[in-house]
Design a protein around this motif. Structure first.
Motif, PDB file in Angstrom:
ATOM      1  N   ARG A  39      23.685 -44.701   5.184  1.00 13.83           N
ATOM      2  CA  ARG A  39      22.680 -45.311   6.053  1.00 13.83           C
ATOM      3  C   ARG A  39      22.998 -46.796   6.240  1.00 13.83           C
ATOM      4  N   ILE A  40      23.011 -47.245   7.498  1.00  9.96           N
ATOM      5  CA  ILE A  40      23.259 -48.658   7.795  1.00  9.96           C
ATOM      6  C   ILE A  40      22.031 -49.331   8.408  1.00  9.96           C
ATOM      7  N   GLY A  41      20.955 -48.618   8.580  1.00 11.64           N
ATOM      8  CA  GLY A  41      19.720 -49.182   9.139  1.00 11.64           C
ATOM      9  C   GLY A  41      18.822 -48.037   9.542  1.00 11.64           C
ATOM     10  N   LEU A  42      17.697 -48.350  10.064  1.00 12.87           N
ATOM     11  CA  LEU A  42      17.267 -49.688  10.404  1.00 12.87           C
ATOM     12  C   LEU A  42      15.929 -49.889   9.706  1.00 12.87           C
ATOM     13  N   GLU A  43      15.917 -50.694   8.636  1.00  8.63           N
ATOM     14  CA  GLU A  43      14.706 -50.847   7.836  1.00  8.63           C
ATOM     15  C   GLU A  43      13.566 -51.415   8.678  1.00  8.63           C
ATOM     16  N   GLY A  44      12.410 -50.773   8.561  1.00  8.83           N
ATOM     17  CA  GLY A  44      11.232 -51.256   9.272  1.00  8.83           C
ATOM     18  C   GLY A  44      11.256 -51.008  10.758  1.00  8.83           C
ATOM     19  N   ALA A  45      12.138 -50.126  11.221  1.00  9.71           N
ATOM     20  CA  ALA A  45      12.231 -49.882  12.661  1.00  9.71           C
ATOM     21  C   ALA A  45      10.932 -49.286  13.210  1.00  9.71           C
ATOM     22  N   GLY A  46      10.345 -48.350  12.464  1.00  9.99           N
ATOM     23  CA  GLY A  46       9.085 -47.756  12.878  1.00  9.99           C
ATOM     24  C   GLY A  46       9.149 -47.073  14.232  1.00  9.99           C
ATOM     25  N   VAL A  47      10.269 -46.423  14.539  1.00  9.70           N
ATOM     26  CA  VAL A  47      10.442 -45.837  15.865  1.00  9.70           C
ATOM     27  C   VAL A  47      11.275 -44.568  15.767  1.00  9.70           C
ATOM     28  N   THR A  80      14.643 -39.402  13.863  1.00  8.25           N
ATOM     29  CA  THR A  80      13.280 -39.714  14.305  1.00  8.25           C
ATOM     30  C   THR A  80      12.493 -40.524  13.289  1.00  8.25           C
ATOM     31  N   ASP A  81      13.163 -41.032  12.264  1.00 12.42           N
ATOM     32  CA  ASP A  81      12.506 -41.860  11.250  1.00 12.42           C
ATOM     33  C   ASP A  81      13.128 -43.257  11.198  1.00 12.42           C
ATOM     34  N   GLY A  82      13.696 -43.702  12.317  1.00 16.92           N
ATOM     35  CA  GLY A  82      14.298 -45.029  12.360  1.00 16.92           C
ATOM     36  C   GLY A  82      15.590 -45.135  11.585  1.00 16.92           C
ATOM     37  N   GLY A  83      16.242 -44.021  11.288  1.00 18.81           N
ATOM     38  CA  GLY A  83      17.474 -44.038  10.511  1.00 18.81           C
ATOM     39  C   GLY A  83      18.713 -44.077  11.385  1.00 18.81           C
ATOM     40  N   VAL A  84      19.686 -44.896  10.970  1.00 21.56           N
ATOM     41  CA  VAL A  84      20.994 -44.949  11.609  1.00 21.56           C
ATOM     42  C   VAL A  84      22.031 -44.726  10.515  1.00 21.56           C
ATOM     43  N   PHE A  85      22.916 -43.774  10.714  1.00 19.90           N
ATOM     44  CA  PHE A  85      23.883 -43.400   9.687  1.00 19.90           C
ATOM     45  C   PHE A  85      25.296 -43.518  10.244  1.00 19.90           C
ATOM     46  N   GLU A  86      26.208 -43.970   9.381  1.00 19.15           N
ATOM     47  CA  GLU A  86      27.593 -44.207   9.786  1.00 19.15           C
ATOM     48  C   GLU A  86      28.543 -43.373   8.936  1.00 19.15           C
ATOM     49  N   SER A  87      29.569 -42.851   9.587  1.00 19.85           N
ATOM     50  CA  SER A  87      30.671 -42.190   8.890  1.00 19.85           C
ATOM     51  C   SER A  87      31.972 -42.889   9.278  1.00 19.85           C
ATOM     52  N   ARG A  88      32.809 -43.173   8.286  1.00 18.15           N
ATOM     53  CA  ARG A  88      34.096 -43.802   8.548  1.00 18.15           C
ATOM     54  C   ARG A  88      35.261 -42.853   8.311  1.00 18.15           C
ATOM     55  N   ASP A  89      34.948 -41.569   8.115  1.00 20.85           N
ATOM     56  CA  ASP A  89      36.000 -40.590   7.849  1.00 20.85           C
ATOM     57  C   ASP A  89      35.855 -39.352   8.737  1.00 20.85           C
ATOM     58  N   GLY A  90      35.395 -39.580   9.970  1.00 15.57           N
ATOM     59  CA  GLY A  90      35.306 -38.467  10.907  1.00 15.57           C
ATOM     60  C   GLY A  90      34.142 -37.542  10.681  1.00 15.57           C
TER      61      GLY A  90
END
Length: 323
Positions: free
Chosen positions: A210-218, A194-204
């Motif tokens: 964190r891969i984004g989203l800077e300035g998303a504001g959403v 809920t803070d515009g954060g997108v997180f990625e895992s490459r190991d299950g």
């Protein structure tokens, strides 16, 4: 049946007067329409998925519906253990043979669509907080599982036949509430908060970055990913943002919050909570249909050989795309 689990013909007659069978807008395909189905419940439906046995929808009071030859029937009326805990999310194994569900009071388990039976794994690690989303990847019986709860905690598991080995709970987000999760068959995972954060895992799901989203504001509400390395996220500002592994692109679909996304390599669907459907094809996003059923819509599913495109929401609302 009585109460919520009854015929909704009178309700849908009113919906049909306002929405009815809707032709496709903003799309080259004019030979299809969205039709209100007649499920045997008026309980809120929170998620819809497609399995090897066709489409299933889950929701309020633990209701589980199955689409059988075009008709919707009740498979579970009161949830996994009969306690009536609401189900908020559903996810399907890579071969479509098991549907995992998660929801209130720690409700967590799977429905074997081949054997037509439910298996209850509720309150793993003694966690009775509501699970807001669940994701699954791999073949049934050996699938990887990830569930997130309303406290922002993430729980990983690996099923081995009749048992599940659960790992320690972690918090992958930015401190805000984690709202949705998706796993790909190649063990990539994505969560949004809920803070515009997108997180990625490459190991299950063992480690997250964190891969984004800077300035998303959403407040992000939904995430959908593919093994081609693309992930789409959306939420409160009507914008769908897509990551190609290097850069982000943004498309504004409207002013209403986007409630749900579904995508594969070739196409994607998005629905606003107010009931406007959008589809992404070769030429980008376009408005597909304006359903406006008067009930908030919660989930979408892409078409398969056994099921059409579907949208579900409050008051037992189900729309199907028919050709």
């Amino acid at each position: 049946m009585t109460g919520r689990h009854r015929s909704r013909r009178a309700v849908l007659a009113a919906v049909g007067a306002a929405a009815g069978s809707l032709s496709i807008a903003g799309c080259a395909d004019t030979d299809s329409e969205w039709v209100a189905a007649d499920p045997p419940t008026d309980a809120a439906l929170e998620a819809v998925v497609t399995t090897a046995d066709g489409a299933y929808a889950v929701g309020e009071d633990g209701i589980v519906l199955a689409r059988d030859g075009g008709d919707w029937t009740v498979r579970l009326e009161r949830g996994l253990g009969g306690a009536g805990d609401g189900l908020r999310s559903a996810a399907v194994t890579s071969n479509g043979r098991a549907m995992w569900v998660a929801g209130d009071s720690g409700a967590l388990g799977y429905y074997d669509v081949v054997a037509d039976r439910a298996v209850d794994f509720s309150a793993p690690k003694e966690k009775t907080t509501s699970w807001t989303a669940v994701a699954a990847a791999g073949l049934a019986g050996d699938e990887r599982l990830t569930a997130i709860n309303s406290s922002g905690e993430l729980l990983r598991g690996r099923r081995d036949g009749a048992t599940v080995d659960w790992s320690d709970v972690i918090k992958p987000g930015s401190g805000s509430s984690v709202t949705d999760i998706d796993l790909t068959p190649l063990a990539y995972g994505y969560v949004v908060d809920t803070d515009g954060g997108v997180f990625e895992s490459r190991d299950g799901g063992v480690s997250w970055s964190r891969i984004g989203l800077e300035g998303a504001g959403v407040d992000f509400a939904t995430v959908a990913a593919t093994d081609s390395g693309r992930v789409s996220v959306a939420g409160g500002n009507g914008v769908v943002s897509t990551y190609n592994g290097v850069d982000w692109s943004r498309t504004t679909l409207g002013e209403q919050p986007i409630a749900a996304l579904a995508r594969d390599r070739d196409t994607a669907l998005a629905v606003s909570s107010a009931g406007v459907l959008y589809e992404r094809g070769f030429d980008g996003w376009a408005e597909l249909a304006d359903l406006r059923p008067g009930n908030e819509l919660r989930s979408v599913a892409l078409a398969t050989a056994r099921s059409p495109q579907l949208v579900v929401g409050e008051s037992g609302t189900i729309f199907e795309r028919r050709y």
